[in-house]
Design an enzyme around this catalytic site. Structure first.
Site, PDB file in Angstrom:
ATOM      1  N   ASP A 102       0.862  -1.175   0.000  1.00  0.00           N
ATOM      2  CA  ASP A 102       0.000   0.000   0.000  1.00  0.00           C
ATOM      3  C   ASP A 102       0.901   1.227   0.000  1.00  0.00           C
ATOM      4  O   ASP A 102       1.639   1.451   0.950  1.00  0.00           O
ATOM      5  CB  ASP A 102      -0.896  -0.007   1.239  1.00  0.00           C
ATOM      6  CG  ASP A 102      -2.032   1.002   1.165  1.00  0.00           C
ATOM      7  OD1 ASP A 102      -1.798   2.131   0.668  1.00  0.00           O
ATOM      8  OD2 ASP A 102      -3.144   0.686   1.621  1.00  0.00           O
TER       9      ASP A 102
ATOM     10  N   LEU B 120       0.380   2.736   6.439  1.00  0.00           N
ATOM     11  CA  LEU B 120      -0.638   2.589   7.479  1.00  0.00           C
ATOM     12  C   LEU B 120      -1.524   3.825   7.502  1.00  0.00           C
ATOM     13  O   LEU B 120      -1.075   4.927   7.792  1.00  0.00           O
ATOM     14  CB  LEU B 120       0.039   2.383   8.843  1.00  0.00           C
ATOM     15  CG  LEU B 120      -0.884   2.161  10.035  1.00  0.00           C
ATOM     16  CD1 LEU B 120      -1.823   0.986   9.802  1.00  0.00           C
ATOM     17  CD2 LEU B 120      -0.063   1.928  11.293  1.00  0.00           C
ATOM     18  N   HIS B 121      -2.787   3.635   7.191  1.00  0.00           N
ATOM     19  CA  HIS B 121      -3.767   4.725   7.168  1.00  0.00           C
ATOM     20  C   HIS B 121      -5.072   4.185   7.717  1.00  0.00           C
ATOM     21  O   HIS B 121      -5.155   3.021   8.105  1.00  0.00           O
ATOM     22  CB  HIS B 121      -3.923   5.278   5.743  1.00  0.00           C
ATOM     23  CG  HIS B 121      -4.277   4.222   4.749  1.00  0.00           C
ATOM     24  ND1 HIS B 121      -5.572   3.864   4.468  1.00  0.00           N
ATOM     25  CD2 HIS B 121      -3.490   3.416   4.002  1.00  0.00           C
ATOM     26  CE1 HIS B 121      -5.573   2.898   3.572  1.00  0.00           C
ATOM     27  NE2 HIS B 121      -4.318   2.596   3.273  1.00  0.00           N
ATOM     28  N   GLY B 122      -6.109   4.991   7.742  1.00  0.00           N
ATOM     29  CA  GLY B 122      -7.368   4.633   8.381  1.00  0.00           C
ATOM     30  C   GLY B 122      -7.937   3.293   7.970  1.00  0.00           C
ATOM     31  O   GLY B 122      -8.337   2.481   8.805  1.00  0.00           O
TER      32      GLY B 122
ATOM     33  N   ALA C 123      -5.734   0.557   9.335  1.00  0.00           N
ATOM     34  CA  ALA C 123      -5.750   0.566  10.793  1.00  0.00           C
ATOM     35  C   ALA C 123      -7.072   0.042  11.355  1.00  0.00           C
ATOM     36  O   ALA C 123      -7.097  -0.580  12.413  1.00  0.00           O
ATOM     37  CB  ALA C 123      -5.477   1.978  11.321  1.00  0.00           C
TER      38      ALA C 123
END
Length: 167
Positions: free
Chosen positions: A11, A15-17, A20
């Site tokens: 990705d 690490l994103h919404g 997560a």
């Protein structure tokens, strides 16, 4: 015994919404490992990524070499990992360094569009290099699928590339 990789995801946003929340609930890791030689050197990005992790899962940003070392270290056998890289090349570097991705396969969730890339899905853009690396991974027994969120049907990365004339 070695650490368990619950999900190996490519990705470009790392690490994103979406990762997560949705992916963490689905694969239930006890550790998120963001593997990026570039981010290790960038204190701001590193801090933002660690802060994006859900409260109940610790996140670390480590280099490709460090991931290869800890994968075989018995002190980390209890880790159930959500593994994130920015690109397929880093995922292949991990495989070449002895990180076994055959059990988890590689999930390509988001590859940002840039000049020379072709959109394979709404969120995955690839070029000839991405296709070559995916072919190498698959040649070593690692499945490579495109899937943005768990509710999406996983699609064979190379089939998508072939349909777009890249493979």
């Amino acid at each position: 015994m070695t650490m368990t990789i619950s999900l190996a995801r490519v990705d470009s946003r790392l690490l994103h919404g979406q990762v997560a929340t949705v992916w963490t609930k689905t694969v239930r890791p006890n550790r998120i490992l963001v593997v990026s030689d570039a981010v290790v050197q960038d204190q701001l990005r590193k801090t933002l990524i660690v802060q994006a992790a859900p409260a109940d899962v610790k996140a670390n940003v480590i280099s490709v070499d460090k991931m290869a070392k800890i994968f075989h270290d018995p002190r980390f056998d209890s880790f159930r990992v959500l593994l994130l890289t920015e690109n397929l090349t880093d995922m292949h570097r991990l495989l070449a360094a002895g990180v076994d991705l055959r059990g988890s396969g590689v999930n390509v969730g988001n590859l940002a569009f840039s000049t020379g890339k072709t959109m394979l899905t709404d969120s995955v853009a690839a070029d000839a290099t991405d296709v070559q690396v995916a072919q190498k991974l698959m040649g070593q027994g690692v499945t490579v699928t495109a899937q943005t969120v768990p509710s999406d049907r996983p699609q064979d990365f190379l089939n998508l590339a072939t349909k777009k004339g890249l493979a």
